[in-house]
Scaffold this motif. Structure first.
Motif, PDB file in Angstrom:
ATOM      1  N   PRO A  41       0.842  -1.199   0.000  1.00  0.00           N
ATOM      2  CA  PRO A  41       0.000   0.000   0.000  1.00  0.00           C
ATOM      3  C   PRO A  41       0.883   1.257   0.000  1.00  0.00           C
ATOM      4  O   PRO A  41       1.849   1.328   0.772  1.00  0.00           O
ATOM      5  CB  PRO A  41      -0.793  -0.111   1.305  1.00  0.00           C
ATOM      6  CG  PRO A  41      -0.774  -1.573   1.635  1.00  0.00           C
ATOM      7  CD  PRO A  41       0.547  -2.087   1.131  1.00  0.00           C
ATOM      8  N   THR A  42       0.576   2.207  -0.862  1.00  0.00           N
ATOM      9  CA  THR A  42       1.438   3.382  -0.993  1.00  0.00           C
ATOM     10  C   THR A  42       1.607   4.112   0.342  1.00  0.00           C
ATOM     11  O   THR A  42       2.651   4.702   0.582  1.00  0.00           O
ATOM     12  CB  THR A  42       0.869   4.366  -2.034  1.00  0.00           C
ATOM     13  OG1 THR A  42      -0.515   4.594  -1.740  1.00  0.00           O
ATOM     14  CG2 THR A  42       1.001   3.825  -3.444  1.00  0.00           C
ATOM     15  N   GLU A  43       0.580   4.041   1.196  1.00  0.00           N
ATOM     16  CA  GLU A  43       0.705   4.767   2.468  1.00  0.00           C
ATOM     17  C   GLU A  43       1.644   4.062   3.440  1.00  0.00           C
ATOM     18  O   GLU A  43       2.125   4.679   4.388  1.00  0.00           O
ATOM     19  CB  GLU A  43      -0.668   4.989   3.126  1.00  0.00           C
ATOM     20  CG  GLU A  43      -1.361   3.746   3.669  1.00  0.00           C
ATOM     21  CD  GLU A  43      -2.323   3.124   2.668  1.00  0.00           C
ATOM     22  OE1 GLU A  43      -2.141   3.355   1.455  1.00  0.00           O
ATOM     23  OE2 GLU A  43      -3.244   2.408   3.102  1.00  0.00           O
TER      24      GLU A  43
ATOM     25  N   ALA B 429      -2.899  15.808  17.860  1.00  0.00           N
ATOM     26  CA  ALA B 429      -3.782  15.152  16.895  1.00  0.00           C
ATOM     27  C   ALA B 429      -3.038  15.054  15.568  1.00  0.00           C
ATOM     28  O   ALA B 429      -2.675  16.079  14.991  1.00  0.00           O
ATOM     29  CB  ALA B 429      -5.064  15.960  16.735  1.00  0.00           C
ATOM     30  N   PHE B 430      -2.783  13.841  15.133  1.00  0.00           N
ATOM     31  CA  PHE B 430      -2.158  13.683  13.816  1.00  0.00           C
ATOM     32  C   PHE B 430      -3.193  14.008  12.751  1.00  0.00           C
ATOM     33  O   PHE B 430      -4.364  13.679  12.889  1.00  0.00           O
ATOM     34  CB  PHE B 430      -1.643  12.254  13.633  1.00  0.00           C
ATOM     35  CG  PHE B 430      -0.538  11.913  14.580  1.00  0.00           C
ATOM     36  CD1 PHE B 430       0.719  12.496  14.446  1.00  0.00           C
ATOM     37  CD2 PHE B 430      -0.737  11.020  15.612  1.00  0.00           C
ATOM     38  CE1 PHE B 430       1.744  12.202  15.333  1.00  0.00           C
ATOM     39  CE2 PHE B 430       0.280  10.714  16.505  1.00  0.00           C
ATOM     40  CZ  PHE B 430       1.513  11.309  16.363  1.00  0.00           C
ATOM     41  N   HIS B 431      -2.717  14.654  11.696  1.00  0.00           N
ATOM     42  CA  HIS B 431      -3.664  15.036  10.649  1.00  0.00           C
ATOM     43  C   HIS B 431      -3.960  13.836   9.750  1.00  0.00           C
ATOM     44  O   HIS B 431      -3.051  13.110   9.338  1.00  0.00           O
ATOM     45  CB  HIS B 431      -3.065  16.179   9.818  1.00  0.00           C
ATOM     46  CG  HIS B 431      -4.029  16.730   8.827  1.00  0.00           C
ATOM     47  ND1 HIS B 431      -4.913  17.745   9.132  1.00  0.00           N
ATOM     48  CD2 HIS B 431      -4.271  16.384   7.544  1.00  0.00           C
ATOM     49  CE1 HIS B 431      -5.642  17.992   8.069  1.00  0.00           C
ATOM     50  NE2 HIS B 431      -5.286  17.184   7.085  1.00  0.00           N
ATOM     51  N   THR B 432      -5.243  13.633   9.429  1.00  0.00           N
ATOM     52  CA  THR B 432      -5.603  12.497   8.578  1.00  0.00           C
ATOM     53  C   THR B 432      -6.513  12.882   7.414  1.00  0.00           C
ATOM     54  O   THR B 432      -6.689  12.101   6.481  1.00  0.00           O
ATOM     55  CB  THR B 432      -6.335  11.404   9.399  1.00  0.00           C
ATOM     56  OG1 THR B 432      -7.450  12.015  10.053  1.00  0.00           O
ATOM     57  CG2 THR B 432      -5.426  10.771  10.437  1.00  0.00           C
ATOM     58  N   ALA B 433      -7.110  14.070   7.477  1.00  0.00           N
ATOM     59  CA  ALA B 433      -8.101  14.442   6.457  1.00  0.00           C
ATOM     60  C   ALA B 433      -7.421  14.883   5.168  1.00  0.00           C
ATOM     61  O   ALA B 433      -6.481  15.680   5.175  1.00  0.00           O
ATOM     62  CB  ALA B 433      -8.989  15.556   6.997  1.00  0.00           C
ATOM     63  N   LYS B 434      -7.936  14.366   4.068  1.00  0.00           N
ATOM     64  CA  LYS B 434      -7.334  14.627   2.767  1.00  0.00           C
ATOM     65  C   LYS B 434      -7.779  15.991   2.215  1.00  0.00           C
ATOM     66  O   LYS B 434      -7.003  16.687   1.563  1.00  0.00           O
ATOM     67  CB  LYS B 434      -7.778  13.512   1.810  1.00  0.00           C
ATOM     68  CG  LYS B 434      -6.894  13.374   0.591  1.00  0.00           C
ATOM     69  CD  LYS B 434      -7.240  12.096  -0.157  1.00  0.00           C
ATOM     70  CE  LYS B 434      -6.551  12.084  -1.504  1.00  0.00           C
ATOM     71  NZ  LYS B 434      -6.844  10.881  -2.271  1.00  0.00           N
ATOM     72  N   GLY B 455       1.770   6.035   6.748  1.00  0.00           N
ATOM     73  CA  GLY B 455       0.741   5.051   7.072  1.00  0.00           C
ATOM     74  C   GLY B 455      -0.649   5.657   6.948  1.00  0.00           C
ATOM     75  O   GLY B 455      -1.645   4.943   6.988  1.00  0.00           O
ATOM     76  N   THR B 456      -0.702   6.989   6.807  1.00  0.00           N
ATOM     77  CA  THR B 456      -2.000   7.648   6.654  1.00  0.00           C
ATOM     78  C   THR B 456      -2.418   7.617   5.183  1.00  0.00           C
ATOM     79  O   THR B 456      -1.732   8.204   4.345  1.00  0.00           O
ATOM     80  CB  THR B 456      -1.911   9.122   7.130  1.00  0.00           C
ATOM     81  OG1 THR B 456      -1.291   9.148   8.416  1.00  0.00           O
ATOM     82  CG2 THR B 456      -3.286   9.758   7.186  1.00  0.00           C
ATOM     83  N   PRO B 457      -3.515   6.925   4.852  1.00  0.00           N
ATOM     84  CA  PRO B 457      -3.885   6.779   3.438  1.00  0.00           C
ATOM     85  C   PRO B 457      -4.232   8.124   2.804  1.00  0.00           C
ATOM     86  O   PRO B 457      -4.852   8.981   3.441  1.00  0.00           O
ATOM     87  CB  PRO B 457      -5.122   5.869   3.474  1.00  0.00           C
ATOM     88  CG  PRO B 457      -5.164   5.292   4.837  1.00  0.00           C
ATOM     89  CD  PRO B 457      -4.447   6.239   5.747  1.00  0.00           C
ATOM     90  N   GLY B 458      -3.804   8.276   1.578  1.00  0.00           N
ATOM     91  CA  GLY B 458      -4.187   9.448   0.799  1.00  0.00           C
ATOM     92  C   GLY B 458      -3.324  10.676   1.049  1.00  0.00           C
ATOM     93  O   GLY B 458      -3.438  11.665   0.327  1.00  0.00           O
TER      94      GLY B 458
END
Lengths: 333, 607
Positions: A41-43, B429-434, B455-458
């Motif tokens: 997975p790219t992430e 708070a780690f940022h996760t919103a795209k 590890g945070t998608p997007g």
């Protein structure tokens, strides 16, 4: 729902700024292919580099990437992998970055066996600083900084890595695309620090550095493709490697003489054998390619996390209260 | 175990005592035992160990002398004391090195067995100081320590060398009698620390020393320093490096982060590594790196991964970490760098204290490379400032240098343990919103970029040491963008919220401004001066970059400003540049802290 990744998913939107014709393009392409074959997975993919032409690599991969400082990629990768063992961490470096300014860190990341894929692009020259000799340049090399020839004896990267007790040492060539991908797959599969030396051509400052070995016409004679458990034969089966005492020697095969069974068999897991073949060099020998050595040893990040978990299992997780009130205390009313 | 004594007991307000001997004589042990006992007894106290850089310099030589000074009192105290009133000297070298500090009329306890020609030679003297009249005016008590200890441990089957190792407890026992201290805490410690027969031997030596003192005629009285009236609460005695370690872990707990501590052993910072290595139950990662650069590199890697990256070192190590600090500045990652300062330049004075790394901390990097610099004032304050370092690093996404020094690191004082719930919340708070996110977008208030963990998608993105394009974080060589980013990085550090500078004392006339470990000496000197009618005030700068917003106003409200520093005037230079106030340097660069008397003299000179 897990998604499927194609090679394109690992390509970033950045314009690649390597010189046209640079060997780095091929390595980038093979790596992106391998990432997609592995469906990382790219992430969860992190590429960490130092400084040099090779170290621009992370900008071109669509993943997490960190272009750090000269020679220090291994240190940053170690901190990341220890604290985030679930990530797939790939380190990209060069002969100057890994063996000169960062030699110390390379030695230690290998002995610790941090689970990283370390791709060392060896072009035997300093490219980004425009053409000084590197720690893998041949002695006597005339460069901008050595107009009368360099005095330094070069490193053999694979022998260096084995000297550091690396658990995975492999060698490949930028233009051997299939072999390169095979080695990258093996490096990924290996749990521990996987050291992959990639012969890479700098067509601007050291063009043809590896031609003597890698040109199609001479390749068969000058390269030995290693396969675990198989005899070391080359030159289309006409030649092999035999051990004479502790020294390897090239022998002719066939016609009532010696056969493949008389040749040395490759055993990736044998560190003594690895030490012998890693030193075989052109022109006396063909240069071994593929996985030179691979053996199991606990990885550093696993040991570090297990130690913490063991302490927590034994004495419980620390609390703020316990932390502050540790040692002898007294009350004042 | 308290034996009743026939001798009179006098109550006194405070005592300064110094134990001195060979570095192998166990002076640090007896010093810390006396400290622990006095702390449990309820005294306010301050300690200062002073030891050589050599682990075991040749026995009996001046180079091998190790000392431990303790000031304990029935009231608030701020320093380990200018001059000891009691000196325990285990050999001629220890006497020679320390006697000049002893107060006139003070008590010297010497181990007279060591006052023999062979030992004089090692100490570089030709005549016996016990006989040449040089100790006139002091109260000298001569003990045959080895012989007395041997008698005390008789029957335990100990060899000469082993007996020799118990004699520090014999000396400690004597001082316990003299100052009416209970022996229980030390006996407990001996029981935990030693196996038999050494446990029994040390306890016997301790008790024998106590009883000998009772019988000695020269000790015709004993003293008691009553408990100090400290603020109500739970206390523990704490050393600076220990407080730093605890502060880091406490702050990380409050932030919901794990500590990753990358470090390479260096005096006097190594104890932070030792403490943290024992804190695995708090999930602390400790990594003894191959060098100083790897230490900070690993911490940056961990911060990038979402842990609290921390590294600590001393001056030479700071020099090596410099390039990596620039990387943390450029990539805008949180990082705490502790510099336990020592005498410099180069290897300098590894075990001695100094404050000469302020310029290095504020300015010592290539390019325009601002970061936050704060400092601790006392051993216990190391806790609070370590906590502050974490607050600033995580809130502003920047490296923070915490400056302490050898004097704070190894010194100790009672620390009122804070209520865990009273500590500020530092939740991250780690940022996760795209949506709308870019790697170098900033918080409008703090100018901090968001902390995004791999590890945070997007949110896949690339960072590095090459100049970043505003917003996107892409590589950019654009001249206008570079200037803009330089100014943003500076504005972010300039905008860090720090508490105002506090002033205590009399307004308008003379201000003594300082930073770091000079706090105690300045405070004691200012209080002394005011008690004698001088108009003087103190302001201690804990936040050095950025400076508190009211700094200029405070300095300008005084006619005269002096600044005692253990350097040639680094803070004074910074203050002059930033405020245009004529701050006058009071300098001392001897590897030793200011005495109260020295600062008092500087105050007097301005009257």
């Amino acid at each position: 729902m897990s998604r499927t990744y194609t090679k394109k998913d690992y390509m970033s939107d950045q314009i690649i700024r390597w010189c046209p014709g640079c060997g780095d393009y091929s390595i980038l392409s093979q790596a992106q292919t391998v990432f997609s074959e592995l469906q990382i997975p790219t992430e969860n993919l992190v590429v960490i580099s130092g400084i040099g032409c090779s170290s621009r690599f992370p900008y071109y991969v669509n993943s997490y990437g960190f272009h750090t400082i000269h020679g220090r990629a291994a240190t940053i990768a170690t901190g990341l992998k220890m604290s985030r063992p679930e990530l797939s961490v790939w380190m990209v470096t060069g002969d100057g970055d890994a063996l000169s300014i960062g030699g110390n860190h390379t030695a230690h990341v290998l002995r610790r066996n941090v689970d990283l894929q370390i791709l060392l692009f060896n072009n035997r020259i300093y490219g980004l600083t425009k053409g000084q000799y590197s720690p893998t340049s041949e002695q006597g090399k005339k460069t901008k900084s050595t107009p009368f020839g360099s005095l330094d004896h070069p490193f053999n990267p694979a022998a260096f890595a084995l000297g550091c007790d690396a658990t995975f040492v492999a060698r490949t060539v930028d233009i051997f695309t299939k072999d390169q991908r095979d080695v990258m797959h093996a490096a990924y599969a290996h749990k521990g620090a996987s050291f992959v030396e990639i012969y890479q051509n700098c067509n601007i400052f050291n063009d043809g550095a590896w031609d003597a070995l890698t040109e199609k016409v001479t390749r068969e004679e000058r390269v030995l493709m290693l396969k675990h458990g198989e005899p070391m034969i080359f030159a289309g089966g006409r030649k092999g490697i035999r051990l004479n005492g502790l020294r390897p020697e090239v022998v002719e095969l066939g016609e009532g003489g010696l056969g493949p069974d008389d040749c040395l068999k490759h055993d990736e897991t044998d560190p003594y054998l690895a030490a012998i073949i890693a030193r075989m060099d052109f022109p006396e020998f063909p240069v071994p390619m593929g996985v030179i050595h691979r053996r199991e040893r606990p990885t550093y990040e696993v040991l570090a996390n297990e130690q913490i978990e063991a302490v927590q299992a034994r004495s419980g997780k620390g609390t703020l209260q316990k932390l502050l009130l540790g040692g002898e205390t007294w009350k004042v009313d | 175990m308290h034996s009743e004594s026939s001798k009179p007991l006098h109550t006194i307000d405070s005592v300064v005592i110094r134990f001195a001997g060979d570095s192998g004589d166990g002076m640090q042990i007896v010093g810390s035992q006396f400290t622990n006992t006095s702390a449990l007894f309820g005294n306010d106290l301050a300690t200062f160990p002073d030891f050589p850089a050599e682990i075991r310099a040749p026995a009996g030589t001046l180079a091998g002398v190790s000392g431990f000074q303790l000031h304990f009192a029935a009231h608030d105290i701020y320093t380990p004391g200018d001059q000891p009133e009691v000196l325990i000297a285990m050999n001629p070298a220890a006497l020679r090195v320390n006697i000049k500090d002893l107060k006139k009329g003070g008590l010297v306890i010497v181990n007279q067995e060591k006052f023999i020609p062979r030992e004089f030679e090692k100490a570089g003297i030709t005549v016996n100081p016990l006989e040449d009249g040089s100790l006139e005016g002091y109260n000298v008590v001569k003990i045959d320590l080895q012989k007395s200890t041997k008698e005390a441990v008789e029957g335990l089957g100990l060899g000469t060398k082993e007996i020799d190792r118990c004699k520090n407890f014999y000396a400690l026992g004597m001082t316990y009698w003299l100052y009416h201290r209970p022996m229980e805490a030390t006996e407990r410690w001996i029981q935990e620390k030693f196996k038999q027969p050494y446990q029994e031997a040390n306890i016997r030596a301790l008790r024998a020393g106590y009883h000998l003192a009772e019988t000695l005629e020269v000790f015709h009285e004993r003293f008691e320093v009553p408990a100090a009236k400290l603020e109500a609460g739970t206390y523990r005695n704490i050393m600076g490096n220990q407080a730093t370690a605890i502060g880091l872990v406490a702050a990380a707990e409050k932030a919901g982060l794990r500590v990753f501590y990358g470090s390479y052993p260096i005096t006097p910072a190594s104890d932070i590594l030792h403490y943290l290595a024992g804190m695995k139950s708090y999930g602390v990662y400790t990594f003894q790196a191959e060098d100083e650069i790897a230490a900070i590199g690993s911490a940056i890697g961990a911060s990038y991964g979402g842990s609290l990256g921390v590294t600590a070192t001393s001056g030479p190590g700071m020099a090596l970490k410099t390039e990596a600090m620039g990387l943390a500045i450029m990539t805008e990652l949180p990082l705490v760098i502790v510099n336990v300062q020592r005498g410099g330049p180069s290897t300098g004075l590894p075990t001695k204290t100094e404050q000469a790394d302020l310029f290095q901390a504020i300015y010592g990097r290539n390019g325009e490379a601002p970061l936050a610099v704060i400092s601790a004032s006392t051993p216990a304050d190391c806790f609070h400032m370590a906590f502050e370092a974490v607050r600033i690093a995580t809130r502003y996404m920047c490296p923070v240098i915490l400056l302490t020094d050898g004097y704070l690191a190894n010194g100790s004082e009672p620390w009122k343990v804070p209520d865990p719930d009273s500590l500020p919340d530092l939740s991250v708070a780690f940022h996760t919103a795209k949506e709308g996110w870019r790697p170098y977008n900033r918080d409008a208030a703090t100018l901090a970029r968001a902390w995004v963990r791999p590890g945070t998608p997007g949110l896949e993105h690339r960072i590095g040491g090459i100049e970043k394009e505003d917003g996107t974080g892409n590589v950019s060589y654009d001249p206008d963008n570079h200037e803009k980013m330089v100014k943003i990085r500076q504005a972010k550090i300039d905008g860090i919220e720090v508490p105002d500078l506090e002033v205590t004392g009399d307004p308008g006339e003379l201000l003594v401004v300082g930073w770091g470990s000079t706090y105690g000496s300045i405070r004691a000197a200012v209080e002394l001066a005011r008690s004698r009618g001088y108009k003087v005030a103190q302001a201690h700068i804990r936040y050095l970059n950025p400076l508190p917003k009211n700094t200029e106003a405070v300095l300008k409200s005084f006619k005269t400003v002096i600044c005692p520093e253990m350097n040639l005037g680094q803070l004074a230079t910074v203050l002059r540049a930033k405020t245009l106030v004529d701050v006058q340097t009071v300098s001392k660069v001897k590897g030793k802290a200011f005495t109260v008397a020295e600062i008092f003299a500087a105050i007097q000179a301005k009257q």
